[in-house]
Design a protein around this motif. Sequence first.
Motif, PDB file in Angstrom:
ATOM      1  N   ASN A  61       0.985  -0.865  -0.483  1.00 58.29           N
ATOM      2  CA  ASN A  61      -0.040  -0.131   0.124  1.00 58.29           C
ATOM      3  C   ASN A  61       1.007   1.469  -0.355  1.00 58.29           C
ATOM      4  OD1 ASN A  61      -1.895   1.857   0.307  1.00 58.29           O
ATOM      5  ND2 ASN A  61      -2.791   0.665   1.957  1.00 58.29           N
ATOM      6  N   PRO A  62       1.156   1.967  -1.213  1.00 55.83           N
ATOM      7  CA  PRO A  62       1.791   3.256  -1.153  1.00 55.83           C
ATOM      8  C   PRO A  62       2.194   3.848   0.223  1.00 55.83           C
ATOM      9  CG  PRO A  62      -0.079   3.459  -2.899  1.00 55.83           C
ATOM     10  CD  PRO A  62      -0.040   1.605  -2.261  1.00 55.83           C
TER      11      PRO A  62
ATOM     12  N   PHE B 291     -11.048  18.686  -6.670  1.00 62.77           N
ATOM     13  CA  PHE B 291     -11.834  17.680  -6.206  1.00 62.77           C
ATOM     14  C   PHE B 291     -12.434  16.407  -6.340  1.00 62.77           C
ATOM     15  CE2 PHE B 291     -16.517  16.095  -6.454  1.00 62.77           C
ATOM     16  CZ  PHE B 291     -17.433  16.466  -5.653  1.00 62.77           C
ATOM     17  N   LEU B 292     -12.897  15.190  -4.606  1.00 64.63           N
ATOM     18  CA  LEU B 292     -12.668  14.211  -5.344  1.00 64.63           C
ATOM     19  C   LEU B 292     -14.649  13.507  -5.153  1.00 64.63           C
ATOM     20  CD1 LEU B 292      -9.922  12.494  -4.525  1.00 64.63           C
ATOM     21  CD2 LEU B 292     -10.928  12.058  -6.004  1.00 64.63           C
TER      22      LEU B 292
ATOM     23  N   ILE C  51      -7.511   6.456  -7.851  1.00 61.72           N
ATOM     24  CA  ILE C  51      -7.304   7.718  -8.166  1.00 61.72           C
ATOM     25  C   ILE C  51      -5.610   8.709  -7.590  1.00 61.72           C
ATOM     26  CG2 ILE C  51      -8.424   9.648  -8.149  1.00 61.72           C
ATOM     27  CD1 ILE C  51     -11.476   8.183  -7.672  1.00 61.72           C
ATOM     28  N   LEU C  52      -5.984   7.772  -6.085  1.00 63.41           N
ATOM     29  CA  LEU C  52      -4.691   9.081  -5.454  1.00 63.41           C
ATOM     30  C   LEU C  52      -3.775   8.246  -6.212  1.00 63.41           C
ATOM     31  CD1 LEU C  52      -5.854   9.476  -1.737  1.00 63.41           C
ATOM     32  CD2 LEU C  52      -6.216  11.002  -3.501  1.00 63.41           C
TER      33      LEU C  52
ATOM     34  N   PRO D  98      -1.613  16.557  -6.995  1.00 60.52           N
ATOM     35  CA  PRO D  98      -3.193  16.840  -6.258  1.00 60.52           C
ATOM     36  C   PRO D  98      -4.309  16.666  -7.445  1.00 60.52           C
ATOM     37  CG  PRO D  98      -1.988  19.280  -5.888  1.00 60.52           C
ATOM     38  CD  PRO D  98      -1.089  18.268  -6.661  1.00 60.52           C
ATOM     39  N   ALA D  99      -5.295  15.294  -7.398  1.00 60.76           N
ATOM     40  CA  ALA D  99      -6.292  15.395  -8.184  1.00 60.76           C
ATOM     41  C   ALA D  99      -6.962  16.105  -8.767  1.00 60.76           C
ATOM     42  CB  ALA D  99      -7.206  14.551  -6.966  1.00 60.76           C
TER      43      ALA D  99
END
Length: 770
Positions: A382-383, A486-487, A499-500, A506-507
């Motif tokens: 897990n990152p 935004f998420l 997604i991350l 940044p997203a």
Amino acid sequence: SDDTEPLRNIGSVHLYVSRRQLTENIKQIFSEGLIFFFAMLILAALLTIIISRRITRPIFLLLDYLNKIEKGKLGEVIENLENNEIGDVQKGFNSMSQSLLANRMQLDQKIKTATVELINAISDLEYKNRELGIARDQAQNADRVKSQFLANMSHEIRTPIHGIQGFVNLLSRTELKPDQKRYTDIINQSTHDLSAIINEVLDFSKIESGNIELHETEFSLFELLESTRDSLFTTAMEKGIDLYLTLYSDTPNFLLGDPVRLKQILINLIGNAIKFTDQGYVNITVFMQDEYINQCSIRINIEDSGIGISEQDQPTLFKAFKQIESDSNRRYSGTGLGLVISKNMAKLMGGDITLQSSPGSGSLFSLTLPFVPVKEKSLTSNPFTGQAVMIYCFTPYSQSELQSLFNRIGFDSETQLIDGDSDLDTIKSQLSQNLNYFSLIVMDLRHKTLAPDDLFDTHIKDKKNIIVMHYDQTLVDSNTLATYPFLSIINTGSNLRQILSAQKEPATGMPPQPNSNRSSRPKKILLVDDNPINLKLAVELTQLWGHHPYEASHARQAMQLFKRMSFDLILLDIQMPEIDGVDLMKMMREYKPDLDTPIVAITANVMDMEKERLLKAGFNAYISKPIEEEKLRLLLEHQPVIENTDSTPDFASASELSIDYDLTMRLTAKNSKLANEIFTLLQSDLPDYRSALQNAVESKSIEDIAAIVHKLQGVTCYAGLPRLKQLLSNCLVTDELKDEFHFQTCTEIIRELGNIEHQLEQFFASRHSA
């Protein structure tokens, strides 16, 4: 004289005895003594006999009477009583004998009374057993007929629903005016509501008959809860309420159980909470209540801020067809079956549902279920392990939700609750002091009391990845928050992790969109259905997706196409006249034994036994009517289709009209041109239907009658023929009802077809004269 003086002889006596005389004397004495002895012995014997007879005779007499009593001769008494102690004994015997006789007579009377009562009781029991046997046979027969009725009605109701849903979906893709778009949305929602009611009625019927089965399998509890929340998210947003989901860290993810039934219960409970909440929130919290050696107890709380339930109404809440509000002022639609189904399902799974509520204070439903925990499956590294996230929220529920969400994807999360009285300078100072500790900063914009720019200075924006979150991006002010990625909060943990992980910066957008509807390559599809409307709808859909459909309205036509060309997929309607879908599938497999083309059964009979029967018969897959576009698309892409088996009741009611023109207009969405086309086709086909049914009745061919009834039932789905529809519903032909089939109903149908034909002639005559 002196003792010392010596003895002297004085003289001598000489006796002379005759021996003979002595012998005779002895003999005389012996004989006389013997005679005396025997005389005395005889006298003693005589005295003994006399005395013993006086004593033993009454005793033997008493023994004789005792023997009589022993043999059952009660009431015998000794007449001549003795005047001594034995006489007293005899008197006692007489008294005992008479008492025994009286007791025996009394006992005999009681036995006779008890025997009569027992005979009557046995007769009543035999009568009740016969009644019980008759009632049992009637119940079994009623249950069998009900199951067959549900299966038949399922087909007849789902067929028009299929047509309505399909054509409304096609219509919604065309250019519509705002009013027309609103009408199509209303129709679409109404069909979904009808399907939901049908599902609830069937589930309740299955629970009543004990046909619900649990299928245990390994599943992810987190994914199931998140997908359930996502499916109800739109409904909550339409009402303007918050929908929170918090999973505590001690909750196991992978479990062994029935995920389909669990999701059904959750949809009912959460959907109910949303329905009865006009403002505020619905909060879902999940935690492990108890842990055993090989089992754990999971508790799911669904709390809302809705109207609440009074104490006197709570006992009726889990009863079938009961709703809290009266019919006169009820604002909320539904059958009243959702909660009773959920509670019975929970008990079937070994758990229970409890309720805490009061009017105006909301409700808390608690679902507790036992599961077998499954060892966590090994995951790749897990990152986010060891990384920390700082979360800013404005309500305690959102604080718990986001903290549990980021904990699930591996972050060490810290939260800060901001209320209207918060000291902004203190919060900013704490953030600056701990800035190096956090790798990500998240701000929840639900119910925000300050903007992100008020909290994050320029140096914080430059150093850290900052994400803003809300339910949907349309709810965020794009002008003032354009610089913040935004998420959506409505994201699964695994999806958010991907997604991350994929973002080096940044997203910047929403999660990836689903795949296109179009399949990877066009496919040749054989569609077989005797209902032209269903056939046309399936053709339209498959052509829209770029495939090449070939249609057949009966088995012989389908076999001709099957023999001429090969197909990538074959869809067969099961209920067809003459040769049904099962026989057609067998014909195809016999003609081509090595056939590898998937053959899919399509039917509205979605009872569990029907699904098993079709799969055992040789079909590769099974899909129920009405066919949803997504299910059909999955079939075309050779992906598994999950079916929720259910059946439906009849909701049609009788009418005094042969043709209901208003109903026809509603069935055709007020399309007068389509209504005229239906009436024109009906007018041309009615004589053939009437003639064919008349011939079938005269020949008493139940099979031919069933085929004609099936076709006429399809006609009544799209034309307002209420009286004909009612007559057809009374003319169901099943294996169980063949022996009881009444041809009188067919005569009434023939007469009604004549009435319809006559009214159609008047209808078209009035149109021409106008």
